[in-house]
Scaffold this motif. Structure first.
Motif, PDB file in Angstrom:
ATOM      1  N   ARG A  20       0.826  -1.206   0.000  1.00  0.00           N
ATOM      2  CA  ARG A  20       0.000   0.000   0.000  1.00  0.00           C
ATOM      3  C   ARG A  20       0.861   1.257   0.000  1.00  0.00           C
ATOM      4  O   ARG A  20       0.542   2.236  -0.656  1.00  0.00           O
ATOM      5  CB  ARG A  20      -0.919   0.014   1.225  1.00  0.00           C
ATOM      6  N   GLU A  23       2.079   1.839  -3.444  1.00  0.00           N
ATOM      7  CA  GLU A  23       0.982   2.323  -4.273  1.00  0.00           C
ATOM      8  C   GLU A  23       0.647   3.775  -3.948  1.00  0.00           C
ATOM      9  O   GLU A  23       0.319   4.560  -4.833  1.00  0.00           O
ATOM     10  CB  GLU A  23      -0.242   1.428  -4.072  1.00  0.00           C
ATOM     11  N   ASP A  24       0.732   4.143  -2.672  1.00  0.00           N
ATOM     12  CA  ASP A  24       0.456   5.527  -2.277  1.00  0.00           C
ATOM     13  C   ASP A  24       1.444   6.487  -2.917  1.00  0.00           C
ATOM     14  O   ASP A  24       1.076   7.572  -3.384  1.00  0.00           O
ATOM     15  CB  ASP A  24       0.500   5.671  -0.753  1.00  0.00           C
ATOM     16  N   GLU A  26       3.142   6.020  -5.709  1.00  0.00           N
ATOM     17  CA  GLU A  26       2.841   6.075  -7.135  1.00  0.00           C
ATOM     18  C   GLU A  26       1.626   6.956  -7.391  1.00  0.00           C
ATOM     19  O   GLU A  26       1.602   7.757  -8.334  1.00  0.00           O
ATOM     20  CB  GLU A  26       2.589   4.666  -7.677  1.00  0.00           C
ATOM     21  N   ALA A  27       0.593   6.809  -6.543  1.00  0.00           N
ATOM     22  CA  ALA A  27      -0.626   7.586  -6.737  1.00  0.00           C
ATOM     23  C   ALA A  27      -0.367   9.076  -6.539  1.00  0.00           C
ATOM     24  O   ALA A  27      -0.843   9.910  -7.319  1.00  0.00           O
ATOM     25  CB  ALA A  27      -1.705   7.101  -5.765  1.00  0.00           C
ATOM     26  N   GLU A  28       0.412   9.432  -5.502  1.00  0.00           N
ATOM     27  CA  GLU A  28       0.667  10.847  -5.261  1.00  0.00           C
ATOM     28  C   GLU A  28       1.537  11.437  -6.357  1.00  0.00           C
ATOM     29  O   GLU A  28       1.334  12.580  -6.780  1.00  0.00           O
ATOM     30  CB  GLU A  28       1.321  11.067  -3.893  1.00  0.00           C
ATOM     31  N   GLN A  30       1.530  10.557  -9.461  1.00  0.00           N
ATOM     32  CA  GLN A  30       0.651  10.779 -10.606  1.00  0.00           C
ATOM     33  C   GLN A  30      -0.186  12.041 -10.417  1.00  0.00           C
ATOM     34  O   GLN A  30      -0.365  12.838 -11.348  1.00  0.00           O
ATOM     35  CB  GLN A  30      -0.263   9.570 -10.831  1.00  0.00           C
ATOM     36  N   LEU A  31      -0.695  12.252  -9.194  1.00  0.00           N
ATOM     37  CA  LEU A  31      -1.473  13.464  -8.926  1.00  0.00           C
ATOM     38  C   LEU A  31      -0.624  14.717  -9.106  1.00  0.00           C
ATOM     39  O   LEU A  31      -1.088  15.733  -9.642  1.00  0.00           O
ATOM     40  CB  LEU A  31      -2.041  13.422  -7.509  1.00  0.00           C
ATOM     41  N   SER A  58     -10.875  10.027 -16.812  1.00  0.00           N
ATOM     42  CA  SER A  58      -9.929   9.676 -15.748  1.00  0.00           C
ATOM     43  C   SER A  58      -9.036  10.863 -15.400  1.00  0.00           C
ATOM     44  O   SER A  58      -8.737  11.116 -14.233  1.00  0.00           O
ATOM     45  CB  SER A  58      -9.067   8.484 -16.172  1.00  0.00           C
ATOM     46  N   LEU A  62      -8.680  12.686 -11.759  1.00  0.00           N
ATOM     47  CA  LEU A  62      -7.394  12.916 -11.108  1.00  0.00           C
ATOM     48  C   LEU A  62      -7.247  14.386 -10.681  1.00  0.00           C
ATOM     49  O   LEU A  62      -6.757  14.685  -9.596  1.00  0.00           O
ATOM     50  CB  LEU A  62      -6.246  12.520 -12.038  1.00  0.00           C
ATOM     51  N   ARG A  65      -9.232  14.912  -7.619  1.00  0.00           N
ATOM     52  CA  ARG A  65      -8.534  14.363  -6.457  1.00  0.00           C
ATOM     53  C   ARG A  65      -7.407  15.293  -6.003  1.00  0.00           C
ATOM     54  O   ARG A  65      -7.118  15.384  -4.803  1.00  0.00           O
ATOM     55  CB  ARG A  65      -7.979  12.979  -6.775  1.00  0.00           C
ATOM     56  N   SER A  69      -7.474  16.453  -2.172  1.00  0.00           N
ATOM     57  CA  SER A  69      -6.388  16.011  -1.296  1.00  0.00           C
ATOM     58  C   SER A  69      -5.583  17.162  -0.718  1.00  0.00           C
ATOM     59  O   SER A  69      -4.779  16.979   0.190  1.00  0.00           O
ATOM     60  CB  SER A  69      -5.443  15.079  -2.059  1.00  0.00           C
TER      61      SER A  69
END
Length: 340
Positions: A20, A23-24, A26-28, A30-31, A58, A62, A65, A69
């Motif tokens: 996780r 993944e977090d 990678e997600a941040e 991308q944002l 998508s 993003l 988000r 966030s």
């Protein structure tokens, strides 16, 4: 003998937590890329979708988000820049306070002026988040520094004082007139009343003793932040463009081992100042005085400046670096650091 206790595999609790966490990150990241592309590069959602290989809806989700966030409010919060893996590695490798690395515009070839403008947006974002009303900003010179200051909000620039780090009155005054206007709210602008480089070492020495010059240089030592560019000795060197050195003189400087300059002070690949006659004709603070300023922000990028930026980092001249992703990766590769 076989260990009777089997190791915990990635399906266990620890493995799930680590998964996780990855993944977090990678997600941040991308944002952050989406935020930069949309709010700084001003790409459309269609363009962002193509660059990220996602659908337009998508890309829109993003962006939403990013707002939810807190990554994006009116500016991209600088605390989040660490989530860029390249920037984080750069910061760790060279012991920087911060490294801001705008994401690469894949498939787009930018000339040096376009790179400078893009980095200036990053430098302005940093100043918006860290430069406080009532503080003093010391300024170097050059295209990227001027572009950075131009992009800082006027309401902030009218509430800070500025001081120059070198001579070169015309370049500084034109920039300050654009960003400050007449509304300075009691803050001051202090400009060294001399050229950057003069015709002889005798004249330079006499000018440095003048009260007006000496007082401004002493004032710069008390700055809260210093914003500087980094020059190369190859390509379109700023000193050559301004007519302070010829291409032939630059060739001699490069032959002496110099790879770049900050404030007209030339240094080698390890950041050691090279003994050159031009330094005796220069008007501005010294390299040790620059190091003494508590927060030195360098804004520079482009393939022709890789050696110059690396030398500045190795010399410990910078606390903060704003550079483009391609240069950041080259700098890390030169130090044997890989980015996952």
């Amino acid at each position: 003998m076989q260990n009777p206790w089997p190791p915990r595999d990635t399906t266990g609790r620890l493995g799930a937590v680590l998964k996780r966490a990855g993944e977090d990150w990678e997600a941040e990241e991308q944002l952050l890329r989406v935020a930069w592309y949309y709010y700084v590069d001003q790409l459309t959602q269609d363009e962002i979708a193509r660059r990220l290989a996602v659908s337009r809806p998508s890309a829109g989700r993003l962006l939403e988000r990013c707002r939810q966030s807190g990554i994006v409010s009116f500016t991209i919060g600088s605390d989040h820049f660490d989530a860029f893996k390249v920037g984080r590695k750069l910061k760790e490798t060279f012991g920087l306070r911060e490294a801001l690395v705008p994401p690469a515009l894949n498939g787009t070839n930018l000339d040096q002026s376009a790179i400078n403008r893009r980095l200036a947006r990053g430098g302005a974002q940093y100043l918006q988040n860290h430069l406080k009303p009532g503080e003093m900003l010391a300024m170097g010179w050059g295209e990227t520094v001027q572009a950075t200051v131009d992009l800082v909000a006027v309401d902030l620039m009218t509430r800070v004082s500025t001081v120059t780090l070198t001579g070169g009155v015309n370049a500084y005054v034109s920039t300050l007139r654009r960003v400050r206007g007449e509304a300075a709210e009691g803050c001051t602008d202090a400009v060294i009343p001399a050229p950057i480089v003069v015709s002889s070492s005798t004249l330079a020495e006499a000018l440095r003793r003048e009260n007006g010059v000496r007082e401004v240089m002493e004032l710069s030592h008390r700055s809260d932040h210093a914003l500087v560019g980094i020059g190369a000795v190859t390509g379109q060197a700023t000193l050559a463009q301004l007519g302070y050195v010829t291409d032939e003189e630059l060739a001699v400087i490069a032959g002496a081992g110099a790879v770049g300059d900050i404030l007209g002070i030339f240094y080698d690949e390890n950041g050691e100042v090279v003994d050159l006659p031009i330094h005796d004709r220069r008007i501005g603070i010294g390299i040790d005085e620059l190091r003494g300023i508590r927060n030195v922000i360098g804004v520079a990028g482009g393939s022709n400046k890789i050696a110059a930026v690396r030398g500045a980092l190795r010399g410990g001249y910078l606390d903060v670096l704003v550079t483009n992703e391609e240069v950041a990766r080259e700098l890390l590769a030169a130090e044997g650091v890989t980015v996952d």
